[in-house]
Design an enzyme around this catalytic site. Structure first.
Site, mmCIF file in Angstrom:
data_model
loop_
_atom_site.group_PDB
_atom_site.id
_atom_site.type_symbol
_atom_site.label_atom_id
_atom_site.label_comp_id
_atom_site.label_asym_id
_atom_site.label_seq_id
_atom_site.Cartn_x
_atom_site.Cartn_y
_atom_site.Cartn_z
ATOM 1 N N THR A 126 -3.130 -4.220 -3.007
ATOM 2 C CA THR A 126 -4.154 -3.170 -2.999
ATOM 3 C C THR A 126 -5.357 -3.511 -2.144
ATOM 4 O O THR A 126 -5.943 -2.646 -1.498
ATOM 5 C CB THR A 126 -4.636 -2.943 -4.453
ATOM 6 O OG1 THR A 126 -3.522 -2.523 -5.213
ATOM 7 C CG2 THR A 126 -5.728 -1.905 -4.547
ATOM 8 N N ASP B 199 3.820 -5.423 -1.264
ATOM 9 C CA ASP B 199 3.262 -5.182 -2.597
ATOM 10 C C ASP B 199 3.708 -6.404 -3.397
ATOM 11 O O ASP B 199 4.863 -6.835 -3.272
ATOM 12 C CB ASP B 199 3.866 -3.905 -3.178
ATOM 13 C CG ASP B 199 3.282 -3.564 -4.533
ATOM 14 O OD1 ASP B 199 2.622 -2.525 -4.631
ATOM 15 O OD2 ASP B 199 3.502 -4.337 -5.498
HETATM 16 N N1 ASP Z 1 0.856 -3.292 -6.796
HETATM 17 C C1 ASP Z 1 -0.246 -4.019 -6.234
HETATM 18 C C2 ASP Z 1 0.237 -5.416 -5.940
HETATM 19 O O1 ASP Z 1 0.312 -6.218 -6.804
HETATM 20 C C3 ASP Z 1 -1.395 -4.003 -7.164
HETATM 21 C C4 ASP Z 1 -2.575 -4.823 -6.708
HETATM 22 O O2 ASP Z 1 -2.660 -5.331 -5.627
HETATM 23 O O3 ASP Z 1 -3.492 -4.953 -7.506
HETATM 24 O O4 ASP Z 1 0.551 -5.703 -4.812
#
Ligand code: ASP
Length: 345
Positions: free
Chosen positions: A14, A58
């Site tokens: 994110t 991700d």
């Molecule tokens: N789905 C994302 C990840 O873990 C969530 C985040 O970055 O907080 O890559």
């Protein structure tokens, strides 16, 4: 500007996203433009370089190959930098931090993972502060040229944690990580307060030893009331399975029915390692002798994971099974603190 050189490795997640003005959807931004997102970066007393570990992911897509590639990147740049900050998705950050702690033996420089709950490119982002503080901490050295932090950590929302002691415990709060069984290493308020006696210290005069192998023939099984023995049997009969991290109740208790215990006993006889960790997320660890229900497990050959998190236990077993050591040694090291990941009285 001090001469401390910090390498920031961007892996995805994110934190590296901005709102696309046309579609209003979150999209990854080009990291060459990071300075536009971090206008205060030049105020940090360090020389900061950014690199990406491609392909960006991700963090739901992390796996042992990814951990080895990331650790290799740190190892390759180890002599060129004074500290490392890894930008990583929060979902599996605790697994990656744990794995990195095992792969980088005798680490004597800071490796700090951070990320954010909201992307860098949105107004209320927590990412900006997390990155800037993580870099500032990675650049902290004692006057005698020793880094303050010499281990793999997670920095998140004002707290510096030992990486292999944490787990993600909140999906929406900025305060997303928790270290149930080990105190925080530093706290960022108006001042950065280091809890120096909590910091891990590598063995003196030992060189960084980079391990390149992990064995992913490891499963996690959560015990629950009513668990059917057929389900367990199918897991324990998985082809190639070498170890199971079993999340049990309380201080390491599980059902006592003979068929259940027999499945475990037979697995142990087939040289499958079973590590007992607690499901209790708020703290405490396994003491298999305390109740008869736990003693049954010990008698069947289940090994205590003491107060390790599931994240630390599973990555530790993957790491140990990847090394050139005997099964007996793997079993011995599981209950022995290698990187500060467990406490034994
Ligand atoms: N789905 C994302 C990840 O873990 C969530 C985040 O970055 O907080 O890559």
């Amino acid at each position: 500007m001090s001469n401390r050189k910090i390498l920031v490795i961007y892996t995805g997640g994110t934190i590296g996203m901005i709102m696309d003005p046309a579609s209003k959807a979150l999209v990854p931004f080009e990291f060459e433009h990071i300075h536009e997102q971090l206008p205060m970066l030049h105020l940090i007393e360090a020389e900061v370089t950014f690199q990406s570990l491609l392909p960006l992911i991700d963090s739901s897509d992390t796996n042992p190959d990814f951990w080895v590639r990331l650790a290799r990147m740190v190892k390759n740049e180890y002599d060129n930098y004074d500290g490392f900050v890894i930008l990583h998705g929060t979902d599996t950050m605790a697994y990656t931090a744990s794995a990195m702690s095992f792969l980088l033996e005798n680490l004597a420089k800071p490796v700090i993972l951070t990320g954010s709950q909201l992307p860098l490119g949105v107004i209320r982002t927590d990412g900006r502060r997390n990155i800037l503080n993580a870099i500032a901490i990675a650049a902290e050295y004692y006057i005698n040229n020793t880094p303050l932090v010499q281990e793999v950590c997670i920095y998140f929302q004002n707290n510096l944690y030992r990486g292999n002691r944490t787990y993600k415990d909140n999906a929406s709060r900025f305060n997303a990580f928790y270290s149930p069984n080990y105190p925080i290493l530093a706290e960022v308020n108006t001042h950065v307060e280091y809890h120096r006696s909590n910091l891990f210290r590598p063995k003196l005069d030992e060189q960084l030893c980079f391990h390149t192998r992990m064995d992913d023939n490891v499963a996690i099984v959560k015990i629950y009331p009513g668990i059917r023995n057929e389900f367990l049997e199918s897991v324990f009969n998985t082809k190639g399975l070498r170890a199971v991290v079993m999340e049990t109740f309380g201080v390491g208790n599980a059902p006592t029915n003979p068929a259940f215990i027999n499945i475990l006993r037979q697995a142990v006889e087939r040289d499958i390692i079973i590590v007992n960790v607690t499901q209790c997320k708020g703290g405490g660890g396994v003491e298999m002798g305390r109740y008869l229900t736990g003693k049954h497990l010990a008698d069947a050959g289940v090994i205590s994971g003491y107060d390790m998190t599931t994240e630390a236990a599973v990555t530790k077993v993957m790491y140990l099974l990847g090394q050139d050591v005997t099964l007996e040694e793997v079993k011995k090291y599981i209950g022995y603190p290698l990187r500060g990941e467990l406490t034994r009285e």
